[in-house]
Design a protein around this motif. Sequence first.
Motif, PDB file in Angstrom:
ATOM      1  N   MET A   1       0.229   0.504  -2.352  1.00  0.00           N
ATOM      2  CA  MET A   1       0.617   0.296  -0.965  1.00  0.00           C
ATOM      3  C   MET A   1       0.710   1.636  -0.233  1.00  0.00           C
ATOM      4  O   MET A   1       0.282   1.741   0.889  1.00  0.00           O
ATOM      5  CB  MET A   1       1.953  -0.459  -0.963  1.00  0.00           C
ATOM      6  CG  MET A   1       2.437  -0.769   0.406  1.00  0.00           C
ATOM      7  SD  MET A   1       1.290  -1.930   1.169  1.00  0.00           S
ATOM      8  CE  MET A   1       2.152  -2.323   2.605  1.00  0.00           C
ATOM      9  N   MET A   2       1.291   2.624  -0.957  1.00  0.00           N
ATOM     10  CA  MET A   2       1.441   3.938  -0.343  1.00  0.00           C
ATOM     11  C   MET A   2       0.072   4.557  -0.069  1.00  0.00           C
ATOM     12  O   MET A   2      -0.119   5.198   0.948  1.00  0.00           O
ATOM     13  CB  MET A   2       2.265   4.832  -1.285  1.00  0.00           C
ATOM     14  CG  MET A   2       2.529   6.185  -0.724  1.00  0.00           C
ATOM     15  SD  MET A   2       3.537   6.009   0.758  1.00  0.00           S
ATOM     16  CE  MET A   2       4.204   7.611   0.879  1.00  0.00           C
ATOM     17  N   MET A   3      -0.904   4.318  -0.996  1.00  0.00           N
ATOM     18  CA  MET A   3      -2.235   4.878  -0.827  1.00  0.00           C
ATOM     19  C   MET A   3      -2.914   4.268   0.395  1.00  0.00           C
ATOM     20  O   MET A   3      -3.541   4.968   1.174  1.00  0.00           O
ATOM     21  CB  MET A   3      -3.087   4.629  -2.067  1.00  0.00           C
ATOM     22  CG  MET A   3      -4.460   5.279  -1.974  1.00  0.00           C
ATOM     23  SD  MET A   3      -5.526   4.944  -3.377  1.00  0.00           S
ATOM     24  CE  MET A   3      -4.644   5.682  -4.686  1.00  0.00           C
ATOM     25  N   ILE A   4      -2.778   2.964   0.586  1.00  0.00           N
ATOM     26  CA  ILE A   4      -3.396   2.298   1.731  1.00  0.00           C
ATOM     27  C   ILE A   4      -2.776   2.816   3.018  1.00  0.00           C
ATOM     28  O   ILE A   4      -3.471   3.071   3.997  1.00  0.00           O
ATOM     29  CB  ILE A   4      -3.248   0.769   1.608  1.00  0.00           C
ATOM     30  CG1 ILE A   4      -4.092   0.276   0.437  1.00  0.00           C
ATOM     31  CG2 ILE A   4      -3.656   0.078   2.890  1.00  0.00           C
ATOM     32  CD1 ILE A   4      -3.898  -1.184   0.119  1.00  0.00           C
ATOM     33  N   ARG A   5      -1.464   3.000   3.020  1.00  0.00           N
ATOM     34  CA  ARG A   5      -0.801   3.523   4.210  1.00  0.00           C
ATOM     35  C   ARG A   5      -1.302   4.936   4.512  1.00  0.00           C
ATOM     36  O   ARG A   5      -1.522   5.284   5.673  1.00  0.00           O
ATOM     37  CB  ARG A   5       0.713   3.525   3.998  1.00  0.00           C
ATOM     38  CG  ARG A   5       1.453   3.933   5.262  1.00  0.00           C
ATOM     39  CD  ARG A   5       2.940   3.784   5.119  1.00  0.00           C
ATOM     40  NE  ARG A   5       3.222   2.351   5.010  1.00  0.00           N
ATOM     41  CZ  ARG A   5       4.268   1.860   4.370  1.00  0.00           C
ATOM     42  NH1 ARG A   5       5.125   2.652   3.793  1.00  0.00           N
ATOM     43  NH2 ARG A   5       4.457   0.563   4.295  1.00  0.00           N
ATOM     44  N   THR A   6      -1.505   5.750   3.452  1.00  0.00           N
ATOM     45  CA  THR A   6      -2.019   7.102   3.631  1.00  0.00           C
ATOM     46  C   THR A   6      -3.406   7.072   4.251  1.00  0.00           C
ATOM     47  O   THR A   6      -3.700   7.820   5.178  1.00  0.00           O
ATOM     48  CB  THR A   6      -2.062   7.840   2.275  1.00  0.00           C
ATOM     49  OG1 THR A   6      -0.753   7.859   1.724  1.00  0.00           O
ATOM     50  CG2 THR A   6      -2.572   9.256   2.442  1.00  0.00           C
ATOM     51  N   TYR A   7      -4.288   6.164   3.750  1.00  0.00           N
ATOM     52  CA  TYR A   7      -5.630   6.057   4.309  1.00  0.00           C
ATOM     53  C   TYR A   7      -5.573   5.595   5.758  1.00  0.00           C
ATOM     54  O   TYR A   7      -6.342   6.064   6.599  1.00  0.00           O
ATOM     55  CB  TYR A   7      -6.489   5.099   3.492  1.00  0.00           C
ATOM     56  CG  TYR A   7      -6.934   5.673   2.176  1.00  0.00           C
ATOM     57  CD1 TYR A   7      -6.623   5.025   1.000  1.00  0.00           C
ATOM     58  CD2 TYR A   7      -7.650   6.858   2.114  1.00  0.00           C
ATOM     59  CE1 TYR A   7      -7.005   5.545  -0.210  1.00  0.00           C
ATOM     60  CE2 TYR A   7      -8.032   7.383   0.899  1.00  0.00           C
ATOM     61  CZ  TYR A   7      -7.717   6.722  -0.269  1.00  0.00           C
ATOM     62  OH  TYR A   7      -8.102   7.247  -1.463  1.00  0.00           O
ATOM     63  N   ALA A  60     -20.673   7.542   1.587  1.00  0.00           N
ATOM     64  CA  ALA A  60     -20.518   6.568   2.673  1.00  0.00           C
ATOM     65  C   ALA A  60     -20.012   5.240   2.114  1.00  0.00           C
ATOM     66  O   ALA A  60     -19.173   4.577   2.737  1.00  0.00           O
ATOM     67  CB  ALA A  60     -21.854   6.376   3.401  1.00  0.00           C
ATOM     68  N   TRP A  61     -20.492   4.842   0.932  1.00  0.00           N
ATOM     69  CA  TRP A  61     -20.032   3.614   0.271  1.00  0.00           C
ATOM     70  C   TRP A  61     -18.527   3.687   0.009  1.00  0.00           C
ATOM     71  O   TRP A  61     -17.785   2.764   0.318  1.00  0.00           O
ATOM     72  CB  TRP A  61     -20.818   3.421  -1.024  1.00  0.00           C
ATOM     73  CG  TRP A  61     -20.247   2.431  -1.974  1.00  0.00           C
ATOM     74  CD1 TRP A  61     -19.570   2.705  -3.122  1.00  0.00           C
ATOM     75  CD2 TRP A  61     -20.272   1.002  -1.872  1.00  0.00           C
ATOM     76  NE1 TRP A  61     -19.178   1.542  -3.728  1.00  0.00           N
ATOM     77  CE2 TRP A  61     -19.601   0.487  -2.988  1.00  0.00           C
ATOM     78  CE3 TRP A  61     -20.799   0.131  -0.940  1.00  0.00           C
ATOM     79  CZ2 TRP A  61     -19.441  -0.876  -3.204  1.00  0.00           C
ATOM     80  CZ3 TRP A  61     -20.644  -1.226  -1.161  1.00  0.00           C
ATOM     81  CH2 TRP A  61     -19.981  -1.712  -2.279  1.00  0.00           C
ATOM     82  N   HIS A  66     -12.840   2.264   1.525  1.00  0.00           N
ATOM     83  CA  HIS A  66     -11.492   2.634   1.962  1.00  0.00           C
ATOM     84  C   HIS A  66     -11.183   2.071   3.347  1.00  0.00           C
ATOM     85  O   HIS A  66     -10.077   1.583   3.588  1.00  0.00           O
ATOM     86  CB  HIS A  66     -11.324   4.154   1.966  1.00  0.00           C
ATOM     87  CG  HIS A  66     -11.352   4.769   0.612  1.00  0.00           C
ATOM     88  ND1 HIS A  66     -10.453   4.448  -0.379  1.00  0.00           N
ATOM     89  CD2 HIS A  66     -12.176   5.690   0.070  1.00  0.00           C
ATOM     90  CE1 HIS A  66     -10.722   5.146  -1.463  1.00  0.00           C
ATOM     91  NE2 HIS A  66     -11.776   5.905  -1.224  1.00  0.00           N
ATOM     92  N   PHE A  67     -12.166   2.130   4.247  1.00  0.00           N
ATOM     93  CA  PHE A  67     -11.963   1.574   5.586  1.00  0.00           C
ATOM     94  C   PHE A  67     -11.718   0.070   5.516  1.00  0.00           C
ATOM     95  O   PHE A  67     -10.867  -0.460   6.226  1.00  0.00           O
ATOM     96  CB  PHE A  67     -13.161   1.867   6.495  1.00  0.00           C
ATOM     97  CG  PHE A  67     -13.347   3.314   6.836  1.00  0.00           C
ATOM     98  CD1 PHE A  67     -12.267   4.161   7.015  1.00  0.00           C
ATOM     99  CD2 PHE A  67     -14.627   3.824   6.992  1.00  0.00           C
ATOM    100  CE1 PHE A  67     -12.449   5.498   7.337  1.00  0.00           C
ATOM    101  CE2 PHE A  67     -14.814   5.160   7.323  1.00  0.00           C
ATOM    102  CZ  PHE A  67     -13.729   5.997   7.495  1.00  0.00           C
TER     103      PHE A  67
END
Length: 180
Positions: A1-7, A60-61, A66-67
Amino acid sequence: MMMIRTYALRALACAAVLPFLACAGGGEPDFEAMEAASSVEEAPLGGEALAQRRMDLDRAWRDLMHFEATMESMVDRRDSRSVALLDGFLDEYMGTHLAALLRPEWQSSHPEVMALDANLRFLQAELFAQMRYTRRVQESIEDIENRFLGRESMLVEYPRGEQRPLGEALQMLRDRKWSS
């Protein structure tokens, strides 16, 4: 969750800084010169240039993966303001960087990069579907059909994390176009 928030925070920061960087260039970019430079590279690459292209496609992949994860997280949290910001950033990213990377025809039939090229196109179309750009999803479907005509049995990764034949993945993408 923290990683997604960072991204998500990184993507938002990029979206906020991007207009200022464009202004710092000292005037309007020369799109005609960039178009001419990108059209020079229409012949298949080999050796070090091919390895570099593969690296660029792979980067790019990973960026798009990540996006997509960030977009899903924001949608799940119903964070419409952040989704709108990321939407604008992704539109710009895909319209400039990714479009130039996917423009050459040869990489869709080159044995070393064609699977990565197809996977990248499917992931881009999935993001368009999440952004509710149905016209662009349809354009992506038509582009994939034209580029990979006769190779419907080639394995692609769609949806993310699953492999299936290109023809079946295209049908799933057609169904997905209207479900977002």
